[in-house]
Motif scaffolding. Structure first.
Motif, PDB file in Angstrom:
ATOM      1  N   UNK A 239     -10.137   6.513 -16.638  1.00  0.00           N
ATOM      2  CA  UNK A 239     -10.468   7.924 -16.890  1.00  0.00           C
ATOM      3  C   UNK A 239     -11.858   8.042 -17.519  1.00  0.00           C
ATOM      4  N   UNK A 240     -12.191   7.091 -18.387  1.00  0.00           N
ATOM      5  CA  UNK A 240     -13.481   7.157 -19.090  1.00  0.00           C
ATOM      6  C   UNK A 240     -14.664   6.931 -18.156  1.00  0.00           C
ATOM      7  N   UNK A 241     -14.489   6.070 -17.160  1.00  0.00           N
ATOM      8  CA  UNK A 241     -15.629   5.774 -16.280  1.00  0.00           C
ATOM      9  C   UNK A 241     -15.563   6.547 -14.964  1.00  0.00           C
ATOM     10  N   UNK A 242     -14.424   7.158 -14.675  1.00  0.00           N
ATOM     11  CA  UNK A 242     -14.304   7.948 -13.453  1.00  0.00           C
ATOM     12  C   UNK A 242     -14.347   7.114 -12.186  1.00  0.00           C
ATOM     13  N   UNK A 243     -14.004   5.845 -12.307  1.00  0.00           N
ATOM     14  CA  UNK A 243     -14.016   4.947 -11.141  1.00  0.00           C
ATOM     15  C   UNK A 243     -12.662   4.239 -11.067  1.00  0.00           C
ATOM     16  N   UNK A 244     -12.120   4.164  -9.854  1.00  0.00           N
ATOM     17  CA  UNK A 244     -10.798   3.560  -9.682  1.00  0.00           C
ATOM     18  C   UNK A 244     -10.809   2.056 -10.001  1.00  0.00           C
ATOM     19  N   UNK A 245      -9.794   1.632 -10.738  1.00  0.00           N
ATOM     20  CA  UNK A 245      -9.647   0.198 -11.032  1.00  0.00           C
ATOM     21  C   UNK A 245      -8.389  -0.264 -10.304  1.00  0.00           C
ATOM     22  N   UNK A 246      -8.543  -1.058  -9.264  1.00  0.00           N
ATOM     23  CA  UNK A 246      -7.364  -1.423  -8.477  1.00  0.00           C
ATOM     24  C   UNK A 246      -6.818  -2.802  -8.862  1.00  0.00           C
ATOM     25  N   UNK A 247      -5.610  -3.078  -8.358  1.00  0.00           N
ATOM     26  CA  UNK A 247      -4.942  -4.334  -8.727  1.00  0.00           C
ATOM     27  C   UNK A 247      -5.725  -5.589  -8.303  1.00  0.00           C
ATOM     28  N   UNK A 248      -6.304  -5.619  -7.079  1.00  0.00           N
ATOM     29  CA  UNK A 248      -7.064  -6.825  -6.728  1.00  0.00           C
ATOM     30  C   UNK A 248      -8.236  -7.104  -7.677  1.00  0.00           C
ATOM     31  N   UNK A 249      -8.889  -6.020  -8.157  1.00  0.00           N
ATOM     32  CA  UNK A 249     -10.000  -6.208  -9.110  1.00  0.00           C
ATOM     33  C   UNK A 249      -9.469  -6.820 -10.405  1.00  0.00           C
ATOM     34  N   UNK A 250      -8.337  -6.292 -10.876  1.00  0.00           N
ATOM     35  CA  UNK A 250      -7.739  -6.820 -12.115  1.00  0.00           C
ATOM     36  C   UNK A 250      -7.337  -8.285 -11.918  1.00  0.00           C
ATOM     37  N   UNK A 251      -6.718  -8.573 -10.769  1.00  0.00           N
ATOM     38  CA  UNK A 251      -6.278  -9.946 -10.494  1.00  0.00           C
ATOM     39  C   UNK A 251      -7.458 -10.917 -10.483  1.00  0.00           C
ATOM     40  N   UNK A 252      -8.568 -10.459  -9.906  1.00  0.00           N
ATOM     41  CA  UNK A 252      -9.762 -11.310  -9.826  1.00  0.00           C
ATOM     42  C   UNK A 252     -10.273 -11.662 -11.228  1.00  0.00           C
ATOM     43  N   UNK A 253     -10.246 -10.676 -12.119  1.00  0.00           N
ATOM     44  CA  UNK A 253     -10.709 -10.913 -13.492  1.00  0.00           C
ATOM     45  C   UNK A 253      -9.738 -11.856 -14.219  1.00  0.00           C
ATOM     46  N   UNK A 254      -8.442 -11.640 -14.016  1.00  0.00           N
ATOM     47  CA  UNK A 254      -7.442 -12.535 -14.617  1.00  0.00           C
ATOM     48  C   UNK A 254      -7.670 -13.971 -14.145  1.00  0.00           C
ATOM     49  N   UNK A 255      -7.873 -14.129 -12.840  1.00  0.00           N
ATOM     50  CA  UNK A 255      -8.085 -15.474 -12.285  1.00  0.00           C
ATOM     51  C   UNK A 255      -9.307 -16.146 -12.912  1.00  0.00           C
ATOM     52  N   UNK A 256     -10.348 -15.331 -13.137  1.00  0.00           N
ATOM     53  CA  UNK A 256     -11.572 -15.881 -13.753  1.00  0.00           C
ATOM     54  C   UNK A 256     -11.260 -16.428 -15.140  1.00  0.00           C
ATOM     55  N   UNK A 257     -10.478 -15.662 -15.918  1.00  0.00           N
ATOM     56  CA  UNK A 257     -10.184 -16.107 -17.288  1.00  0.00           C
ATOM     57  C   UNK A 257      -9.160 -17.248 -17.340  1.00  0.00           C
ATOM     58  N   UNK A 258      -8.296 -17.328 -16.336  1.00  0.00           N
ATOM     59  CA  UNK A 258      -7.388 -18.490 -16.257  1.00  0.00           C
ATOM     60  C   UNK A 258      -8.248 -19.745 -16.029  1.00  0.00           C
ATOM     61  N   UNK A 259      -9.194 -19.623 -15.098  1.00  0.00           N
ATOM     62  CA  UNK A 259     -10.090 -20.746 -14.767  1.00  0.00           C
ATOM     63  C   UNK A 259     -10.907 -21.170 -15.990  1.00  0.00           C
ATOM     64  N   UNK A 260     -11.293 -20.183 -16.820  1.00  0.00           N
ATOM     65  CA  UNK A 260     -12.105 -20.479 -18.013  1.00  0.00           C
ATOM     66  C   UNK A 260     -11.253 -20.985 -19.176  1.00  0.00           C
ATOM     67  N   UNK A 261      -9.931 -20.957 -19.007  1.00  0.00           N
ATOM     68  CA  UNK A 261      -9.042 -21.468 -20.049  1.00  0.00           C
ATOM     69  C   UNK A 261      -8.823 -20.504 -21.214  1.00  0.00           C
ATOM     70  N   UNK A 262      -9.042 -19.218 -21.004  1.00  0.00           N
ATOM     71  CA  UNK A 262      -8.817 -18.241 -22.085  1.00  0.00           C
ATOM     72  C   UNK A 262      -7.412 -17.654 -22.037  1.00  0.00           C
ATOM     73  N   UNK A 263      -6.816 -17.630 -20.842  1.00  0.00           N
ATOM     74  CA  UNK A 263      -5.447 -17.125 -20.689  1.00  0.00           C
ATOM     75  C   UNK A 263      -4.675 -18.058 -19.762  1.00  0.00           C
ATOM     76  N   UNK A 264      -3.370 -17.895 -19.736  1.00  0.00           N
ATOM     77  CA  UNK A 264      -2.590 -18.695 -18.793  1.00  0.00           C
ATOM     78  C   UNK A 264      -1.506 -17.867 -18.141  1.00  0.00           C
ATOM     79  N   UNK A 265      -1.072 -18.356 -16.978  1.00  0.00           N
ATOM     80  CA  UNK A 265      -0.087 -17.627 -16.182  1.00  0.00           C
ATOM     81  C   UNK A 265       1.294 -18.214 -16.426  1.00  0.00           C
ATOM     82  N   UNK A 266       2.260 -17.345 -16.779  1.00  0.00           N
ATOM     83  CA  UNK A 266       3.659 -17.779 -16.933  1.00  0.00           C
ATOM     84  C   UNK A 266       4.371 -17.492 -15.620  1.00  0.00           C
ATOM     85  N   UNK A 267       4.802 -18.544 -14.909  1.00  0.00           N
ATOM     86  CA  UNK A 267       5.433 -18.296 -13.593  1.00  0.00           C
ATOM     87  C   UNK A 267       6.938 -18.234 -13.727  1.00  0.00           C
TER      88      UNK A 267
END
Lengths: 81, 160
Positions: free
Chosen positions: A53-81
């Motif tokens: 709402x603040x930026x007026x630009x749609x944030x979709x799930x693939x964009x979010x997933x891409x950012x999550x994947x980047x941080x998993x790769x960097x070792x800042x977060x991890x995925x619980x399967x």
């Protein structure tokens, strides 16, 4: 099979300090996961709605997933399967 | 790979100075303003709106048309608002990305402010705001990545 959730491997303060220059969406996702994880992709999407709402630009799930994947790769977060 | 160069025009310096002042002000006032994502986070949001307004004005002045390619829009911004002196488009791993060097609106390198380790870079937000505005309603957010350093590189995924 249930959908994966994501948790932080460091505190949100450390994460934000490390990612000071990252784009605000990246920081918002990282903070949500490090502060409130484990979170699913849908939970994270809900957390990004005020930013959308603040930026007026749609944030979709693939964009979010891409950012999550980047941080998993960097070792800042991890995925619980 | 396509590379564009633009010469700095002192007659167009006012917008650059306004943006530099905005960035420096955000860094200096971050504690008072209680910026939850720091000055860079605040600048990201503000600069997206700035980028949308710039695109709106370029359209109004008929300097660009709806449907303009991302590459053409960015090179137009480079000329019109003196974004940077050097801009490169390249295709990396199947994705088109733009890298901007010798930025002309950096509060630190151009404005000369000591930002004490913080950043308030408006380039990514301006590009994102302009690109998403000309794409129409509710566009998706392109991925953006700022790597500050001796030579700042801002990369964002754009359509070919």
């Amino acid at each position: 099979m249930s959908s994966p959730t994501y948790s932080g491997l460091i505190s949100s303060e450390e994460a934000l300090e490390r990612e000071k220059s990252a784009f605000i969406l990246d920081k918002a996702i990282l903070r949500a996961i490090c502060e409130e994880g484990p979170l699913s992709l849908e939970d994270i999407r809900v957390q990004t709605l005020p930013l959308e709402a603040a930026i007026g630009v749609k944030i979709d799930l693939p964009t979010i997933q891409e950012i999550i994947n980047k941080y998993i790769k960097q070792g800042l977060i991890w995925e619980n399967k | 790979m396509a590379r564009f160069f633009s010469r700095k025009d002192p007659a167009k310096n006012y917008l650059n100075k306004a943006i530099i002042g905005l960035g420096a002000g955000l860094v200096k006032s971050q504690k008072i303003l209680n910026l939850s994502f720091g000055p860079q986070g605040a600048m990201d949001i503000l600069s997206i709106w700035i980028g949308q307004e710039l695109a709106k004005e370029l359209l109004a002045q008929k300097k660009i048309k709806v449907g303009i390619s991302d590459q053409d829009l960015i090179s137009k911004l480079l000329d019109e608002i003196q974004l940077a002196e050097d801009l490169t488009f390249e295709n990396v791993e199947g994705k088109s990305s733009v890298t901007i060097q010798n930025c002309l609106i950096c509060p630190k390198k151009v404005g000369g402010y000591d930002l004490d380790g913080d950043t308030a870079c408006p380039v990514g937000g301006i590009l994102m705001g302009a690109l998403t505005y000309v794409k129409g309603e509710s566009p998706s957010l392109p991925n953006i990545n700022l790597k500050p350093g001796e030579l700042c590189k801002i990369s964002l995924d754009v359509s070919p």
